[in-house]
Scaffold this active site. Structure first.
Site, PDB file in Angstrom:
ATOM      1  CB  SER A  41     -50.214  24.906 -28.946  1.00 60.64           C
ATOM      2  OG  SER A  41     -51.256  26.021 -28.689  1.00 60.64           O
ATOM      3  CG  ASP A 345     -46.939  32.804 -30.122  1.00 66.20           C
ATOM      4  OD1 ASP A 345     -47.965  33.191 -29.323  1.00 66.20           O
ATOM      5  OD2 ASP A 345     -46.789  31.621 -30.482  1.00 66.20           O
ATOM      6  CG  HIS A 348     -48.936  29.731 -27.991  1.00 70.60           C
ATOM      7  ND1 HIS A 348     -48.492  29.909 -29.049  1.00 70.60           N
ATOM      8  CD2 HIS A 348     -49.720  28.569 -28.031  1.00 70.60           C
ATOM      9  CE1 HIS A 348     -49.081  28.824 -29.957  1.00 70.60           C
ATOM     10  NE2 HIS A 348     -50.024  28.014 -28.969  1.00 70.60           N
TER      11      HIS A 348
END
Ligand SMILES: *[C@@H]1O[C@H](CO)[C@@H](O)[C@H](O)[C@H]1NC(C)=O
Ligand SMILES: *[C@@H]1O[C@H](CO)[C@@H](O)[C@H](O)[C@H]1NC(C)=O
Ligand SMILES: *[C@@H]1O[C@H](CO)[C@@H](O)[C@H](O)[C@H]1NC(C)=O
Length: 380
Positions: A41, A345, A348
């Protein structure tokens, strides 16, 4: 002959000199025509959203003004790298809408691990697109686009396809490992996890073998960041003796450091195995750790603060989600000024933090050898 030798020495001297002074004027930039990315991610520019559930608001709000499949309020490090190289943002391989692969493709998917997790797929958040699968996808991509390119004629039919000749001088970025470490913690057996690190590193080396087989020659390999500094971990009431000097969970960072140490050794071995390739090892850990340690001086709030998300004791409301708790609804929306936060978040980074890290790694100051990314095709 003597003159040739002498001029070679002079040229080498200037290259070394210029790298040490942080400037590379004498050697021309590589002008990469394409970039191929493999990872999780941290580099996912929409692959996970194409494969599974699209990322929802407020992700993407800062730069794109809408969710665009990135786990951030804006651009990722890989976006800043593409911009720096004068290339468009990379299309995800799995996206079927509006893509162009002329300048490369992005195979990174959120949750991906280096090792195939086929026996623990039920574990929450683990992606089936582990690095071995990303390799299969890349090989397939290269074969099919090469076939198509030769079938069709004319610019308009070819313009979204990569030029076959660009594969050998493209930049290949590997940015993966964090989820293997997270999966290791879930094993709840430190010695078993420790024993697994050499195999994890070996699987990454296998990906390099595959890419080299396919003609890749320039590699830019990110190590893994300080996972023990992620705010989702830090909200647990940790004892002071569990923390390191930057307030991060020491035991988790130790695993990241051990992985990175073994990865660096393996990259050095790969250089010996592939004298025709150039492999740059990029110390993302050090770059991120420096930002976390200097958060205030760099204009950020404390690194443990989260822009989007609510985490307290056992209540977790992830960014953009709602939860009914004790009669009241908690919505995890965005903060007032994301540019002041390092963490978007809890897992990230924000666009602002990604920008900071990208600026620091593209200069080569966190790389071994210390080559700026625009010169990563040159041997030091
Ligand atoms: C799944 O795991 C087993 C053993 O860990 C391995 O032998 C097998 O090749 C894996 N399957 C895939 C598709 O990678
Ligand atoms: C942890 O892993 C080691 C090595 O694989 C094994 O010998 C040991 O039994 C495991 N411990 C537990 C509690 O599962
Ligand atoms: C839940 O709400 C009730 C009534 O508002 C309150 O008395 C109680 O302390 C709350 N419990 C928790 C865990 O917040």
């Amino acid at each position: 002959m003597e003159i040739l030798k002498l001029s070679l020495v002079v040229v080498l001297f200037f290259i070394v000199l210029s790298v040490q002074s942080g400037e590379v004027k004498e050697i021309p930039p590589c002008s990469f025509k394409a970039v191929y990315v493999f990872g999780d991610s941290n580099s996912d520019t929409g692959g996970g959203s194409a494969a599974f559930y699209p990322a929802g608001p407020p992700s993407g709000e800062t730069f794109f003004g809408r969710p665009v499949g990135r786990g951030s309020d804006g651009r990722l490090i890989i976006d800043f790298i593409a911009e720096h190289l004068g290339l468009p943002h990379l299309s995800p391989y799995l996206d079927s809408v509006g893509t162009s692969f002329r300048h490369g493709a992005n195979f990174a998917i959120g949750g991906s691990t280096i090792r195939n997790q086929n026996e623990s797929m039920s574990l929450n958040g683990v992606s089936p697109f582990s690095l071995d699968i990303q390799m299969i996808q890349f090989n397939n991509f290269k074969g099919r686009t090469g076939y198509l390119y030769n079938q069709v004629k004319g610019h308009s039919q070819r313009r979204n396809l990569p030029r076959p000749q660009d594969f050998s001088n493209a930049l290949y970025i590997l940015d993966i490992g964090q989820n293997d470490i997270a999966a290791g913690f879930r094993m709840k057996n430190d010695s078993a996890f420790h024993a697994a690190i050499p195999d994890i590193v070996e699987q990454l080396a296998k990906a390099v073998y595959n890419l080299h087989d396919q003609g890749a020659r320039v590699f830019w390999i990110h190590n893994t960041g300080p996972i023990g500094c992620l705010p989702v971990t830090l909200h647990y009431h940790l004892k002071p003796e569990e923390l390191d000097s930057h307030g991060c969970l020491k035991s988790q960072n130790d695993f990241a450091n051990e992985f990175n140490k073994q990865l660096k050794e393996r990259v050095i071995k790969l250089r010996a195995e592939f004298p025709d390739a150039i492999l740059t090892y990029v110390d993302m850990y050090a770059a991120k750790y420096e930002l976390i340690g200097n958060a205030k001086q760099e204009g950020f709030f404390d690194a443990a603060d989260i822009c989007c998300g609510f985490h307290e004791d056992d209540i977790h409301v992830y960014c953009g989600n709602k939860l009914k708790f004790n009669g009241t609804e908690i919505y995890a929306g965005t903060c007032e000024d994301p540019s002041k936060y390092i963490s978007w978040d809890g897992v990230h980074y924000t666009e602002a933090a990604n920008h900071w890290v990208a600026n620091h790694i593209i200069s080569g100051s966190f790389s071994d050898p210390p080559m700026p990314i625009k010169h990563a095709c040159h041997k030091p």
